[in-house]
Structure formats: C-alpha cells, structure tokens
Design a protein around this motif. Structure first.
Motif, short mmCIF file in Angstrom:
data_model
loop_
_atom_site.label_atom_id
_atom_site.label_comp_id
_atom_site.label_asym_id
_atom_site.label_seq_id
_atom_site.Cartn_x
_atom_site.Cartn_y
_atom_site.Cartn_z
N SER A 1 27.06 49.71 62.19
CA SER A 1 27.49 48.24 62.82
C SER A 1 28.49 47.95 63.03
CB SER A 1 26.52 46.29 62.17
OG SER A 1 25.49 46.68 61.99
N SER B 1 29.17 51.16 65.25
CA SER B 1 28.97 50.99 66.42
C SER B 1 29.59 50.33 67.11
CB SER B 1 27.47 50.82 66.37
OG SER B 1 26.21 51.13 65.96
N ALA B 2 30.63 49.60 66.27
CA ALA B 2 31.55 48.58 67.50
C ALA B 2 32.33 49.23 67.48
CB ALA B 2 31.53 47.50 66.07
N SER C 1 31.67 51.35 70.58
CA SER C 1 31.74 50.66 71.73
C SER C 1 33.43 49.82 72.77
CB SER C 1 31.36 49.84 71.77
OG SER C 1 30.96 48.33 72.34
N LEU D 1 34.89 53.46 73.76
CA LEU D 1 34.42 53.47 75.03
C LEU D 1 35.05 52.29 76.42
CD1 LEU D 1 30.45 54.19 74.55
CD2 LEU D 1 32.43 56.00 74.94
N SER D 2 35.24 51.05 75.52
CA SER D 2 35.31 50.00 76.82
C SER D 2 36.66 50.72 77.05
CB SER D 2 35.77 48.46 76.00
OG SER D 2 36.24 48.35 76.65
N HIS E 1 37.01 53.48 79.56
CA HIS E 1 36.30 52.69 80.70
C HIS E 1 37.64 52.11 81.47
CE1 HIS E 1 34.16 51.10 84.03
NE2 HIS E 1 34.55 50.25 83.75
#
Length: 392
Positions: A207, A210-211, A214, A217-218, A221
C-alpha cells in the motif's frame, strides 16, 4: 506510509496462546472448586455420611480456600503472573488432595466409597488440572496406598494396588499428551500470528509503494499539464497581440494586461469575455463556443489541446469595432479543470485604392491621430504605407 502508520501498529489483536490457556485454567478451577464446595456442604447434612462429617467439613474448608485462591487468578493480567498463580494453585490443590487422602487413611481406612475415591478419582482429577506437579502427586498418592495396605500387601492390598498403579500410569500418559497438545497449540497460534503479521506488513508495504507511485504519477501529470499550458501561453504571447485565459463559463480566470492595452478597457479577473465583443457579433460567438464545447473531450485531459478559431469584432474603449481573429485552445489544467487559452490577433484588410493626395492626407491624419481608431489601425499598417509609396 508507515502504518504507525500501519507498519508500526499491527491492527489484528495479538493472540497470546499461553495467556489464553492459563485464563481458561483459572475459569475451570473456579467451576471445579465451586462444585466441590457446594457438594461438600450438601453432603454434610446427609445422615448416611454422619460418620465421615469430619472429613467432609475439612473438605469444605479447604475447597472454600482453594475457591478464593482460584478467583484471585482473575485479577492477574500478565502471562508471568498467571503462570505463578497456576503453579501455586497446582501445589495447593495437590497438597489438599494428599491431605484428604491421609485423613481418610487415618480415620476411615475401611470406608469403601472414600477408598475408591482416593485410589481412582483423585489421580484422574489431578491429571485434568495439574500441569507441572502431577508426578510428585502420583508418587505421594501411591505411597499412601501402600501405607493403607501395609499389613496385607499380598492379600487385599494387591487387588487395589495393581489397579491404582495402572490408573496412575494411564493418567500420566494422558497428562503428557495434554501438555504436548497445549504446546503444539501455542506454537501453531504463534505461527499463525507471525504469518498474519507478515501478511499485514506485506500489505502495508505494498500500500505504501502504491501510494508513492500514485503520488509520483500525479506529480508527473501536473508537471506535464503545467508545461503544456506554459508552452501554449508562450506561443500565443509571441504571435498574438493579446492573450486571455477563460473558464468554461467564458469569464477571465486572470487579468489580461495585453487585452487592456489593445482595447483601452480594463480586463480584470472574473469579467465576462462577452463584454468585450461588438454587439452584432455576440450571437455568432455564442454559437461558436457552444459548438466548440460540444466537440471538446469530456472527462480526462486530452493528449493534444483542441484548437479552433473565429473571426469577429471586439469593441474598444471608444466603442470602435476592432476586427480580430480569436484562436481558442481548449484543454484541462493540472487540477483537472477545463480552460480556454485565447489568442487575440488583429485582422488586417488591405484598403481600397485611393488617390495619392487622399492617401497622403489620410496618412498624415493617421500620424496626427485625427482618424477614428478602426481607420487609423488600417491606415497605419505596413501594407498601407507600401501602397502610399507606390502611388507616389
């Protein structure tokens, strides 16, 4: 994230197998001692047991003491305290058993029911609840059996001593198996606990990864959106006279100094862009934007910004129409909100040919600022100056 994040605060209840087992033994001891105490109290008043009331009264007294001691075990919270309490209760209860057996041998050696109880019931009961002191109790209990039949070992004594030895051997084996079973249960519980803890740690670690992924990626972006927006703004500022950033409601999301310079009108944040349009072109612009928004992608940032253009007229501070090209680039910013970046480029149209004198006068008027803004913008254009030069 560190689960103490989750990695430091294992959420499953930590199951201590030994503590659970000791607490179960305390509860069982309370039930047994309470039953023995009640049975002794009731039996005392039966006339059939009038001859052995002294032994029954002693049994009642020591059972009450053992019941109080067993209840005190419920106040213990740690494993070490429960272990000490269990050992004390084991020693006390085995001592009481041997004491009752000694009283019966001394005062009622020929009582058949008490004899059977001492030879067979006491060893079985000790095997059920005694953990570490069963062997000493069995040895002492057999010693009392031999003492009871010391005057007739090869006669009546043999018929009781041999069964008593067999019972002691069997209950010792059963007790050994029980201890081994308890140890295996504790080991399995610890293994299960360790496995559950490892699975939770693995889940929390995944987890956390994954955090972090994420978040990365954010961030990437947002960076790409910011770069695209800055690039479009730079291009618009280089090739257009003015730049305007609009919301989907066609209101300025930020002030536009270049539009203010071009039209001589304040272009503050929050002002509707329709206010800068010439009245006759307002309907045309509304149709254009409605059609444009219908073609624009919804829900998600387009990979390539959608670009459309329209030619219409704006209105200067002197209410003079100014013909322009509006280049609209539509996309979503790094916060996921749709925006328009509008480049305003003045549209120039070559004037109709006039005589040289009229053109000279018009040019002079242009330089002196006597003509209206719309005509002045046409006459001062580079193409118009070349026309004057040819005419001369």
């Amino acid at each position: 994230m560190g689960p103490g994040g989750p990695l430091n605060s294992y959420p499953l209840r930590r199951f201590d197998a030994e503590k659970e087992m000791l607490e179960h033994e305390v509860r069982t001891a309370i039930k047994i001692q309470f039953s023995v105490t009640i049975a002794a109290a009731v039996t005392f008043f039966f006339p059939q047991f009038a001859a052995v009331r002294f032994v029954i009264s002693m049994t009642f007294s020591v059972s009450a003491v053992l019941l109080a001691h067993a209840i005190s075990g419920t106040w213990q919270s740690s494993v070490e305290a429960l272990r000490r309490h269990s050992d004390r209760h084991d020693v006390l209860w085995n001592t009481v058993r041997l004491g009752i057996h000694a009283l019966i041998v001394t005062f009622h050696p020929e009582h058949e029911m008490l004899r059977l109880g001492c030879l067979f019931y006491l060893p079985v009961e000790a095997a059920r609840f005694s953990r570490r002191f069963l062997k000493p109790f069995l040895v002492a209990n057999m010693a009392l059996v031999f003492w009871r039949f010391r005057h007739d070992l090869l006669g009546t004594g043999v018929t009781f001593i041999i069964p008593a030895l067999l019972v002691s051997h069997v209950v010792l084996e059963i007790s050994t198996l029980k201890v081994q079973s308890d140890a295996k249960s504790a080991s399995l519980s610890e293994a299960h606990q360790a496995l559950a803890g490892w699975q939770w740690t693995r889940f929390a670690a995944s987890s956390s990864v994954s955090a972090k992924l994420s978040a990365s990626l954010s961030e990437a972006h947002q960076s790409s959106c910011r770069l695209a927006m800055d690039t479009i703004c730079s291009v618009v500022e280089c090739f257009c006279e003015a730049k305007v950033v609009l919301s989907p409601e066609l209101a300025l999301t930020e002030a536009s100094p270049t539009l203010h310079t071009m039209l001589g009108r304040r272009a503050d944040q929050g002002k509707a862009f329709q206010d800068f349009l010439h009245t006759s072109d307002a309907a045309k612009y509304c149709d254009f934007t409605a059609q444009f928004l219908g073609q624009a992608p919804c829900g998600g940032t387009p990979h390539v910004p959608v670009v459309r253009s329209v030619r219409l007229r704006l209105e200067s501070s002197l209410s003079v129409p100014v013909s322009v090209h509006l280049f609209h680039a539509y996309f979503e910013d790094f916060n996921g909100k749709p925006v328009f970046i509008v480049g305003v480029s003045e549209a120039w149209r070559q004037p109709v040919c006039r005589s040289a004198d009229n053109m000279t006068k018009a040019a002079a008027g242009c330089t002196r600022g006597r003509l209206p803004a719309a005509e002045r913008s046409e006459l001062c254009a580079p193409g118009y100056v070349a026309t004057i030069a040819k005419a001369r």
